[in-house]
Design a protein around this motif. Structure first.
Motif, PDB file in Angstrom:
ATOM      1  N   VAL A  98       9.225  -1.491   5.143  1.00 48.67           N
ATOM      2  CA  VAL A  98       9.322  -0.816   6.367  1.00 48.67           C
ATOM      3  C   VAL A  98       8.642   0.430   6.137  1.00 48.67           C
ATOM      4  CG1 VAL A  98      11.207   0.316   7.701  1.00 48.67           C
ATOM      5  CG2 VAL A  98      11.584  -1.871   6.607  1.00 48.67           C
ATOM      6  N   LEU A  99       8.585   1.178   5.226  1.00 42.43           N
ATOM      7  CA  LEU A  99       8.155   2.334   5.127  1.00 42.43           C
ATOM      8  C   LEU A  99       6.474   2.313   4.555  1.00 42.43           C
ATOM      9  CD1 LEU A  99      10.887   4.555   3.203  1.00 42.43           C
ATOM     10  CD2 LEU A  99      10.200   4.607   5.694  1.00 42.43           C
ATOM     11  N   ALA A 100       6.395   1.447   3.652  1.00 45.92           N
ATOM     12  CA  ALA A 100       5.128   1.469   2.957  1.00 45.92           C
ATOM     13  C   ALA A 100       4.069   0.378   3.658  1.00 45.92           C
ATOM     14  CB  ALA A 100       5.260   0.859   1.339  1.00 45.92           C
ATOM     15  N   THR A 101       3.123   0.924   4.203  1.00 41.76           N
ATOM     16  CA  THR A 101       2.173  -0.086   4.965  1.00 41.76           C
ATOM     17  C   THR A 101       0.794   0.100   4.415  1.00 41.76           C
ATOM     18  OG1 THR A 101       1.471   1.721   6.479  1.00 41.76           O
ATOM     19  CG2 THR A 101       3.378   0.157   7.012  1.00 41.76           C
ATOM     20  N   ILE A 102      -0.235  -0.793   4.594  1.00 39.00           N
ATOM     21  CA  ILE A 102      -1.405  -0.796   4.140  1.00 39.00           C
ATOM     22  C   ILE A 102      -2.066   0.552   4.156  1.00 39.00           C
ATOM     23  CG2 ILE A 102      -2.658  -1.609   6.103  1.00 39.00           C
ATOM     24  CD1 ILE A 102      -4.201  -3.505   4.253  1.00 39.00           C
ATOM     25  N   GLU A 103      -1.902   1.088   5.400  1.00 36.50           N
ATOM     26  CA  GLU A 103      -2.666   2.474   5.397  1.00 36.50           C
ATOM     27  C   GLU A 103      -2.021   3.606   4.624  1.00 36.50           C
ATOM     28  OE1 GLU A 103       0.131   2.444   9.389  1.00 36.50           O
ATOM     29  OE2 GLU A 103      -1.946   1.964   9.277  1.00 36.50           O
ATOM     30  N   ASN A 104      -0.974   3.450   3.894  1.00 35.21           N
ATOM     31  CA  ASN A 104      -0.294   4.263   2.999  1.00 35.21           C
ATOM     32  C   ASN A 104      -0.617   4.070   1.623  1.00 35.21           C
ATOM     33  OD1 ASN A 104       2.550   3.751   4.931  1.00 35.21           O
ATOM     34  ND2 ASN A 104       1.249   5.771   5.109  1.00 35.21           N
ATOM     35  N   ILE A 105      -1.614   3.299   1.217  1.00 32.26           N
ATOM     36  CA  ILE A 105      -1.872   3.005  -0.172  1.00 32.26           C
ATOM     37  C   ILE A 105      -2.235   4.208  -0.925  1.00 32.26           C
ATOM     38  CG2 ILE A 105      -3.532   1.764  -1.646  1.00 32.26           C
ATOM     39  CD1 ILE A 105      -3.493  -0.641   0.039  1.00 32.26           C
ATOM     40  N   PRO A 106      -2.867   5.360  -0.602  1.00 29.29           N
ATOM     41  CA  PRO A 106      -3.363   6.538  -1.355  1.00 29.29           C
ATOM     42  C   PRO A 106      -2.133   6.908  -1.602  1.00 29.29           C
ATOM     43  CG  PRO A 106      -5.140   6.382   0.342  1.00 29.29           C
ATOM     44  CD  PRO A 106      -4.119   5.250   0.710  1.00 29.29           C
ATOM     45  N   LEU A 107      -1.163   7.403  -0.597  1.00 24.86           N
ATOM     46  CA  LEU A 107       0.124   8.068  -0.827  1.00 24.86           C
ATOM     47  C   LEU A 107       1.021   7.079  -1.794  1.00 24.86           C
ATOM     48  CD1 LEU A 107       2.107  10.315   0.067  1.00 24.86           C
ATOM     49  CD2 LEU A 107       2.720   8.977   2.227  1.00 24.86           C
ATOM     50  N   LEU A 108       1.255   5.980  -1.539  1.00 23.74           N
ATOM     51  CA  LEU A 108       1.904   5.265  -2.613  1.00 23.74           C
ATOM     52  C   LEU A 108       1.406   5.071  -4.166  1.00 23.74           C
ATOM     53  CD1 LEU A 108       2.557   1.865  -0.225  1.00 23.74           C
ATOM     54  CD2 LEU A 108       4.005   3.583  -0.757  1.00 23.74           C
ATOM     55  N   GLU A 109       0.188   5.435  -4.137  1.00 26.17           N
ATOM     56  CA  GLU A 109      -0.343   5.445  -5.513  1.00 26.17           C
ATOM     57  C   GLU A 109      -0.069   6.710  -6.070  1.00 26.17           C
ATOM     58  OE1 GLU A 109      -4.653   4.811  -4.604  1.00 26.17           O
ATOM     59  OE2 GLU A 109      -4.388   2.630  -5.111  1.00 26.17           O
ATOM     60  N   LYS A 110       0.074   7.642  -5.282  1.00 23.33           N
ATOM     61  CA  LYS A 110       0.245   9.113  -5.834  1.00 23.33           C
ATOM     62  C   LYS A 110       2.100   9.037  -6.026  1.00 23.33           C
ATOM     63  CE  LYS A 110       0.712  13.823  -4.233  1.00 23.33           C
ATOM     64  NZ  LYS A 110       0.279  14.682  -3.014  1.00 23.33           N
ATOM     65  N   MET A 111       2.637   8.315  -5.234  1.00 24.72           N
ATOM     66  CA  MET A 111       4.225   8.274  -5.461  1.00 24.72           C
ATOM     67  C   MET A 111       4.472   7.544  -6.778  1.00 24.72           C
ATOM     68  SD  MET A 111       5.704   7.771  -1.529  1.00 24.72           S
ATOM     69  CE  MET A 111       7.323   7.838  -2.096  1.00 24.72           C
ATOM     70  N   GLU A 112       3.869   6.555  -6.775  1.00 22.83           N
ATOM     71  CA  GLU A 112       3.970   5.769  -7.997  1.00 22.83           C
ATOM     72  C   GLU A 112       3.826   6.341  -9.396  1.00 22.83           C
ATOM     73  OE1 GLU A 112       2.800   1.088  -9.594  1.00 22.83           O
ATOM     74  OE2 GLU A 112       1.354   2.255  -8.414  1.00 22.83           O
ATOM     75  N   ARG A 113       3.037   7.439  -9.511  1.00 24.14           N
ATOM     76  CA  ARG A 113       2.790   8.156 -10.707  1.00 24.14           C
ATOM     77  C   ARG A 113       4.187   9.055 -11.088  1.00 24.14           C
ATOM     78  NH1 ARG A 113      -2.624   8.236  -8.443  1.00 24.14           N
ATOM     79  NH2 ARG A 113      -2.151  10.171  -7.490  1.00 24.14           N
ATOM     80  N   ASN A 114       5.058   9.363 -10.064  1.00 21.35           N
ATOM     81  CA  ASN A 114       6.449   9.936 -10.245  1.00 21.35           C
ATOM     82  C   ASN A 114       7.253   9.042 -10.263  1.00 21.35           C
ATOM     83  OD1 ASN A 114       8.827  11.258  -9.792  1.00 21.35           O
ATOM     84  ND2 ASN A 114       7.897  12.929  -8.472  1.00 21.35           N
ATOM     85  N   PRO A 115       7.962   8.627 -11.376  1.00 18.22           N
ATOM     86  CA  PRO A 115       8.916   7.375 -11.655  1.00 18.22           C
ATOM     87  C   PRO A 115      10.157   7.590 -10.892  1.00 18.22           C
ATOM     88  CG  PRO A 115       7.806   8.022 -13.784  1.00 18.22           C
ATOM     89  CD  PRO A 115       7.562   8.949 -12.847  1.00 18.22           C
ATOM     90  N   ARG A 116      10.893   8.902 -10.654  1.00 23.32           N
ATOM     91  CA  ARG A 116      11.881   9.129  -9.915  1.00 23.32           C
ATOM     92  C   ARG A 116      11.707   8.859  -8.350  1.00 23.32           C
ATOM     93  NH1 ARG A 116      14.428  14.589 -10.625  1.00 23.32           N
ATOM     94  NH2 ARG A 116      16.259  13.269  -9.822  1.00 23.32           N
TER      95      ARG A 116
END
Length: 153
Positions: A98-116
């Motif tokens: 719902v929140l994560a879409t293909i256009e959010n990949i750079p943002l998702l990669e950044k979020m993934e580095r913060n485990p919490r």
């Protein structure tokens, strides 16, 4: 993946349920009728014209498909109806995202580095994906059906 069965999706689902044991679980993944994101829709305007995209969004019509590959998108209501037709009960219906879409990949990669933060995103996705109004917002609708015990289809 029933979306790739096109207009024969119900027929394919009936056959899968026929060989499923009573009370067996069926997991399906189908393309969502309401999976729109801006970049894709603008590409479709360029390809098919504004009227075709208007009709798809405002009137629930399919965009033209040049691939010649049979496919079909589904709504939440169509998934519930399909379960009934093939002799199953719906266990759960969810969006694949719902929140994560293909256009959010750079943002998702950044979020993934913060485990919490990443764990929080996964919880949010899980929760929001199961809210009925959101089930059609993801790229796919994921559904779990249980074959009715007495059904022998």
């Amino acid at each position: 993946v029933l979306s790739h069965c096109g207009e024969r999706a119900e027929e394919a689902a009936v056959e899968v349920v026929r060989v499923l044991r009573p009370d067996g679980i069926l997991l399906i993944s189908v393309q969502s009728t309401q999976n729109y994101y801006l970049e894709f829709m603008l590409e479709q305007v360029d390809r098919y014209g504004l009227q075709a995209v208007n009709d798809a969004i405002l009137h629930g019509k399919q965009l033209p498909d040049e691939s010649e590959v049979a496919w079909r998108a589904f709504s939440h209501d169509e998934i519930e109806s399909l379960a009934h037709v093939i002799g199953c009960e719906v266990v759960c219906i969810s969006a694949s995202n719902v929140l994560a879409t293909i256009e959010n990949i750079p943002l998702l990669e950044k979020m993934e580095r913060n485990p919490r933060l990443w764990e929080a995103l996964l919880r949010w996705e899980e929760h929001l994906g199961q809210v009925r109004g959101n089930t059609e917002r993801g790229a796919h609708i994921i559904a779990v059906f249980r074959k009715n015990g007495a059904t022998d289809r």
